[in-house]
Design a protein around this motif. Structure first.
Motif, PDB file in Angstrom:
ATOM      1  N   LEU A 119     -15.066 -15.330 -21.123  1.00 53.15           N
ATOM      2  CA  LEU A 119     -13.675 -15.591 -20.786  1.00 53.15           C
ATOM      3  C   LEU A 119     -13.528 -16.952 -20.117  1.00 53.15           C
ATOM      4  O   LEU A 119     -14.435 -17.397 -19.412  1.00 53.15           O
ATOM      5  N   GLU A 120     -12.378 -17.570 -20.328  1.00 51.41           N
ATOM      6  CA  GLU A 120     -12.050 -18.843 -19.704  1.00 51.41           C
ATOM      7  C   GLU A 120     -10.705 -18.728 -19.012  1.00 51.41           C
ATOM      8  O   GLU A 120      -9.862 -17.915 -19.398  1.00 51.41           O
ATOM      9  N   GLU A 176     -17.612 -11.958 -18.601  1.00 49.12           N
ATOM     10  CA  GLU A 176     -17.635 -11.442 -19.969  1.00 49.12           C
ATOM     11  C   GLU A 176     -16.826 -10.157 -20.092  1.00 49.12           C
ATOM     12  O   GLU A 176     -16.931  -9.264 -19.259  1.00 49.12           O
ATOM     13  N   LEU A 177     -16.049 -10.073 -21.177  1.00 45.10           N
ATOM     14  CA  LEU A 177     -15.239  -8.905 -21.491  1.00 45.10           C
ATOM     15  C   LEU A 177     -15.928  -8.071 -22.563  1.00 45.10           C
ATOM     16  O   LEU A 177     -16.472  -8.623 -23.521  1.00 45.10           O
ATOM     17  N   LEU A 203      -5.508 -11.757 -22.527  1.00 43.80           N
ATOM     18  CA  LEU A 203      -6.061 -10.527 -23.075  1.00 43.80           C
ATOM     19  C   LEU A 203      -4.897  -9.644 -23.505  1.00 43.80           C
ATOM     20  O   LEU A 203      -3.913  -9.530 -22.780  1.00 43.80           O
ATOM     21  N   ASP A 215      -7.097 -17.738 -20.671  1.00 46.23           N
ATOM     22  CA  ASP A 215      -7.163 -16.763 -21.756  1.00 46.23           C
ATOM     23  C   ASP A 215      -6.125 -15.669 -21.532  1.00 46.23           C
ATOM     24  O   ASP A 215      -5.836 -15.292 -20.392  1.00 46.23           O
ATOM     25  N   SER A 245     -17.773 -20.951 -19.947  1.00 51.87           N
ATOM     26  CA  SER A 245     -17.248 -19.949 -20.865  1.00 51.87           C
ATOM     27  C   SER A 245     -18.005 -18.628 -20.901  1.00 51.87           C
ATOM     28  O   SER A 245     -17.480 -17.662 -21.399  1.00 51.87           O
ATOM     29  N   VAL A 249      -8.383 -11.384 -27.533  1.00 54.38           N
ATOM     30  CA  VAL A 249      -8.444 -12.521 -26.618  1.00 54.38           C
ATOM     31  C   VAL A 249      -7.810 -13.691 -27.356  1.00 54.38           C
ATOM     32  O   VAL A 249      -8.299 -14.099 -28.416  1.00 54.38           O
ATOM     33  N   ILE A 264     -15.033  -5.955 -17.526  1.00 52.95           N
ATOM     34  CA  ILE A 264     -15.354  -7.379 -17.347  1.00 52.95           C
ATOM     35  C   ILE A 264     -16.452  -7.449 -16.303  1.00 52.95           C
ATOM     36  O   ILE A 264     -16.380  -6.796 -15.265  1.00 52.95           O
ATOM     37  N   VAL A 278      -5.987 -14.501 -17.572  1.00 55.94           N
ATOM     38  CA  VAL A 278      -7.276 -14.647 -16.893  1.00 55.94           C
ATOM     39  C   VAL A 278      -7.322 -15.999 -16.186  1.00 55.94           C
ATOM     40  O   VAL A 278      -6.960 -17.020 -16.770  1.00 55.94           O
TER      41      VAL A 278
END
Length: 159
Positions: free
Chosen positions: A122-123, A86-87, A128, A126, A82, A98, A52, A138
């Motif tokens: 990602l928000e 980032e993943l 995972l 979320d 959003s 996700v 991430i 998250v």
């Protein structure tokens, strides 16, 4: 956005209860081996399963949008957060999801195995899923021009 803190909380699987916090800088890695930032003691999680990172290129555009929304007294941040964290799946064998959706891989360069996925924004809220049992919640807060904002969403999440 002038700063952000990402929090990952393992909510199911062998490493349940583990919490990891991250600020922008080097990408964080998640996996089974001890060299990762977030270590999951789960045999279904790859050694280097996912990473991430803070997307600083998106950050510049988001600051402009935050100013625009603030000036219009809307303060609606759900659309501008959003793509900040980032993943990327690092080519794991058992995959990453996700919110029950499989992370897609870029197949434009052939069908090579162990390929990195497309970055996924990602928000907060979320979930995972790494392998079939390790779920990670998250959340993050960000600072917009001195205004601290914690994000929350009303969309349904995994239990």
């Amino acid at each position: 956005i002038t700063g952000s803190t990402l929090t990952l909380k393992v909510v199911s699987g062998p490493s349940i209860g583990t919490v990891f916090m991250k600020t922008p800088g080097q990408p964080l890695t998640i996996g089974r081996v001890p060299t990762n930032n977030l270590v999951l003691n789960d045999p279904e999680v790859s050694g280097k399963h996912a990473s991430i990172k803070w997307n600083s290129k998106v950050n510049l555009g988001l600051t402009f949008n935050a100013v625009y929304f603030k000036l219009n007294n809307l303060l609606h941040f759900s659309h501008i957060q959003s793509l900040v964290w980032e993943l990327v799946d690092l080519g794991s064998l058992n995959g990453t999801h996700v919110n029950n959706e499989s992370v897609p891989f870029d197949r434009s360069r052939g069908e090579a195995k162990r390929k990195h996925s497309i970055p996924i924004g990602l928000e907060t809220g979320d979930i995972l899923l790494l392998g079939s049992t390790s779920q990670i919640l998250v959340s993050y807060s960000s600072v917009f021009l001195g205004l601290s904002v914690s994000f929350s969403h009303s969309k349904k999440k995994l239990a």
